[in-house]
Design an enzyme around this catalytic site. Structure first.
Site, PDB file in Angstrom:
ATOM      1  N   TYR A 153     -15.238 -49.984   3.524  1.00 37.67           N
ATOM      2  CA  TYR A 153     -14.805 -50.519   2.233  1.00 37.67           C
ATOM      3  C   TYR A 153     -13.337 -50.936   2.292  1.00 37.67           C
ATOM      4  O   TYR A 153     -12.461 -50.171   1.879  1.00 37.67           O
ATOM      5  CB  TYR A 153     -14.958 -49.447   1.136  1.00 37.67           C
ATOM      6  CG  TYR A 153     -16.372 -49.088   0.733  1.00 37.67           C
ATOM      7  CD1 TYR A 153     -17.458 -49.877   1.099  1.00 37.67           C
ATOM      8  CD2 TYR A 153     -16.615 -47.961  -0.044  1.00 37.67           C
ATOM      9  CE1 TYR A 153     -18.738 -49.543   0.702  1.00 37.67           C
ATOM     10  CE2 TYR A 153     -17.906 -47.630  -0.453  1.00 37.67           C
ATOM     11  CZ  TYR A 153     -18.964 -48.425  -0.070  1.00 37.67           C
ATOM     12  OH  TYR A 153     -20.239 -48.094  -0.465  1.00 37.67           O
ATOM     13  N   LYS A 197     -22.232 -49.363   6.109  1.00 33.89           N
ATOM     14  CA  LYS A 197     -22.651 -49.555   4.720  1.00 33.89           C
ATOM     15  C   LYS A 197     -21.579 -50.430   4.100  1.00 33.89           C
ATOM     16  O   LYS A 197     -20.393 -50.060   4.107  1.00 33.89           O
ATOM     17  CB  LYS A 197     -22.678 -48.172   4.069  1.00 33.89           C
ATOM     18  CG  LYS A 197     -22.878 -48.094   2.591  1.00 33.89           C
ATOM     19  CD  LYS A 197     -23.212 -46.638   2.304  1.00 33.89           C
ATOM     20  CE  LYS A 197     -23.032 -46.118   0.911  1.00 33.89           C
ATOM     21  NZ  LYS A 197     -23.319 -46.923  -0.196  1.00 33.89           N
ATOM     22  N   LYS A 247     -20.515 -53.747   1.081  1.00 34.35           N
ATOM     23  CA  LYS A 247     -20.843 -54.398  -0.198  1.00 34.35           C
ATOM     24  C   LYS A 247     -21.563 -55.713   0.052  1.00 34.35           C
ATOM     25  O   LYS A 247     -21.342 -56.361   1.082  1.00 34.35           O
ATOM     26  CB  LYS A 247     -19.560 -54.666  -0.974  1.00 34.35           C
ATOM     27  CG  LYS A 247     -18.932 -53.385  -1.450  1.00 34.35           C
ATOM     28  CD  LYS A 247     -17.790 -53.651  -2.414  1.00 34.35           C
ATOM     29  CE  LYS A 247     -17.124 -52.357  -2.757  1.00 34.35           C
ATOM     30  NZ  LYS A 247     -17.182 -51.961  -4.117  1.00 34.35           N
TER      31      LYS A 247
HETATM   32  P1  FBP Z   1     -23.519 -46.447  -5.478  1.00 30.65           P
HETATM   33  O1  FBP Z   1     -24.814 -47.115  -5.104  1.00 30.65           O
HETATM   34  O2  FBP Z   1     -23.667 -45.527  -6.620  1.00 30.65           O
HETATM   35  O3  FBP Z   1     -22.418 -47.446  -5.641  1.00 30.65           O
HETATM   36  O4  FBP Z   1     -23.155 -45.534  -4.239  1.00 30.65           O
HETATM   37  C1  FBP Z   1     -22.653 -46.073  -3.042  1.00 30.65           C
HETATM   38  C2  FBP Z   1     -21.309 -45.473  -2.729  1.00 30.65           C
HETATM   39  O5  FBP Z   1     -20.846 -45.942  -1.496  1.00 30.65           O
HETATM   40  C3  FBP Z   1     -21.298 -43.963  -2.759  1.00 30.65           C
HETATM   41  O6  FBP Z   1     -21.738 -43.415  -1.552  1.00 30.65           O
HETATM   42  C4  FBP Z   1     -19.869 -43.678  -3.101  1.00 30.65           C
HETATM   43  O7  FBP Z   1     -19.690 -42.481  -3.764  1.00 30.65           O
HETATM   44  C5  FBP Z   1     -19.531 -44.788  -4.028  1.00 30.65           C
HETATM   45  O8  FBP Z   1     -20.367 -45.870  -3.718  1.00 30.65           O
HETATM   46  C6  FBP Z   1     -18.094 -45.228  -3.920  1.00 30.65           C
HETATM   47  O9  FBP Z   1     -17.861 -46.064  -4.982  1.00 30.65           O
HETATM   48  P2  FBP Z   1     -16.528 -46.860  -5.172  1.00 30.65           P
HETATM   49  O10 FBP Z   1     -16.729 -48.142  -4.453  1.00 30.65           O
HETATM   50  O11 FBP Z   1     -16.403 -47.022  -6.649  1.00 30.65           O
HETATM   51  O12 FBP Z   1     -15.430 -46.037  -4.585  1.00 30.65           O
END
Ligand code: FBP
Length: 281
Positions: free
Chosen positions: A151, A205, A207
């Site tokens: 991310y 994983k 977006k």
């Molecule tokens: P969601 O499908 O609820 O978005 O979960 C995926 C995830 O990667 C979780 O594992 C993690 O807690 C969350 O999203 C992180 O979210 P953000 O991007 O808001 O920090």
């Protein structure tokens, strides 16, 4: 150890497809995520969705994994232990998610894989890259797959004077596709996925980038590391299912999502539709 790694990977990605239920949000976002469907605060409820919905893995932090060890084992759903975490209470623009648990902890809790979030682009990226590299090294020595939550995030992503050429391309992409946030642009997502590959992750994983075509580039840049699509905030059924189809058509092996399943009043309804898209049944 290669055999063990392969065997554990096949638990999470059986028949080459993965359907992972993420449940680390209680730490990452806090109990506000449970308000819409208060039952979702209980692991028993989530495990039931994971089991009846035929998820191939469930993501937990060590606290829940330890307290519910027997129930997780009985559910038959493979555990993915998240090794780092941070709360949303501290809002520094450059996030750092420190390692809290180890590969040894994951093995002793019977996990089939370990997970770690990497915020490339944050001023703390070096520390996270280093920690994740070390985790991957240890995980592979022990024959357990490592999954990267890739991310890209941090102040630099919004710095219009940034000298990064990637950010300039990302700005142009965003200009062309205004609905995308900067961390959903193909250049940024593909860069995160690529860092996962270069560090040695078995699965990343990331977006969704808004279209099959742009997500194909992400999958290609990560190859041979496999890609799963992350969920995000709850959206309309149709839009969510269309993103999943788009990601799979682009070559992703599946999804790792949470809120879009267990925040719904009837999580198993959407789960059946997701299963049909991923596994065709
Ligand atoms: P969601 O499908 O609820 O978005 O979960 C995926 C995830 O990667 C979780 O594992 C993690 O807690 C969350 O999203 C992180 O979210 P953000 O991007 O808001 O920090």
């Amino acid at each position: 150890m290669k055999e063990k790694l392969k065997e554990r990977m096949e638990r999470i990605v059986p028949t080459g497809k993965a359907m992972i239920l993420a449940y680390d949000q209680g730490f990452e976002h806090g109990p506000r995520d449970f308000l819409g469907n208060p039952e979702s605060r209980k692991l028993e409820y989530i495990l039931d969705i994971a089991k009846r919905g035929k998820f191939t893995g469930i993501v937990l932090h060590a606290g829940l994994a330890e307290k519910y060890q027997a129930e997780i084992r009985d559910s038959g759903v493979s555990l993915i232990l998240k090794l780092n975490g941070k709360s949303e209470l501290y809002t520094e623009e450059d996030p750092f998610s420190p390692q809290l648990y180890s590969v040894a902890d994951a093995l002793s809790l019977g996990a089939s894989a370990v997970g770690y979030t990497v915020y490339s682009g944050s001023k703390h990226e070096d520390q996270m890259h280093e920690e994740f590299a070390q985790i991957i090294r240890e995980a592979h020595q022990e024959g357990i797959p490592a999954i990267g939550w890739m991310y890209p995030r941090g102040r630099s992503l919004f710095d219009r004077k940034s000298s990064s050429k990637t950010f300039k391309i990302a700005e142009e992409e965003k200009e062309r596709e205004k609905s995308l946030a900067i961390d959903e642009t193909p250049s940024i997502v593909a860069y995160g996925a690529r860092i996962g590959l270069e560090l040695g992750a078995d699965l990343v994983k990331v977006k969704y980038t808004g279209s099959t075509n742009s997500f194909k580039w992400v999958v290609e840049c990560a190859n041979p590391t496999k890609v799963v699509m992350s969920g995000g905030e709850m959206i309309e059924d149709e839009e969510f299912l269309s993103r999943i189809k788009g990601a799979l058509n682009a070559g992703a092996v599946g999804i790792a999502v949470g809120r879009n399943v267990w925040q719904r009043p009837e999580p198993l309804d959407i789960t059946k539709k997701i299963h049909q898209i991923i596994f065709g049944s």
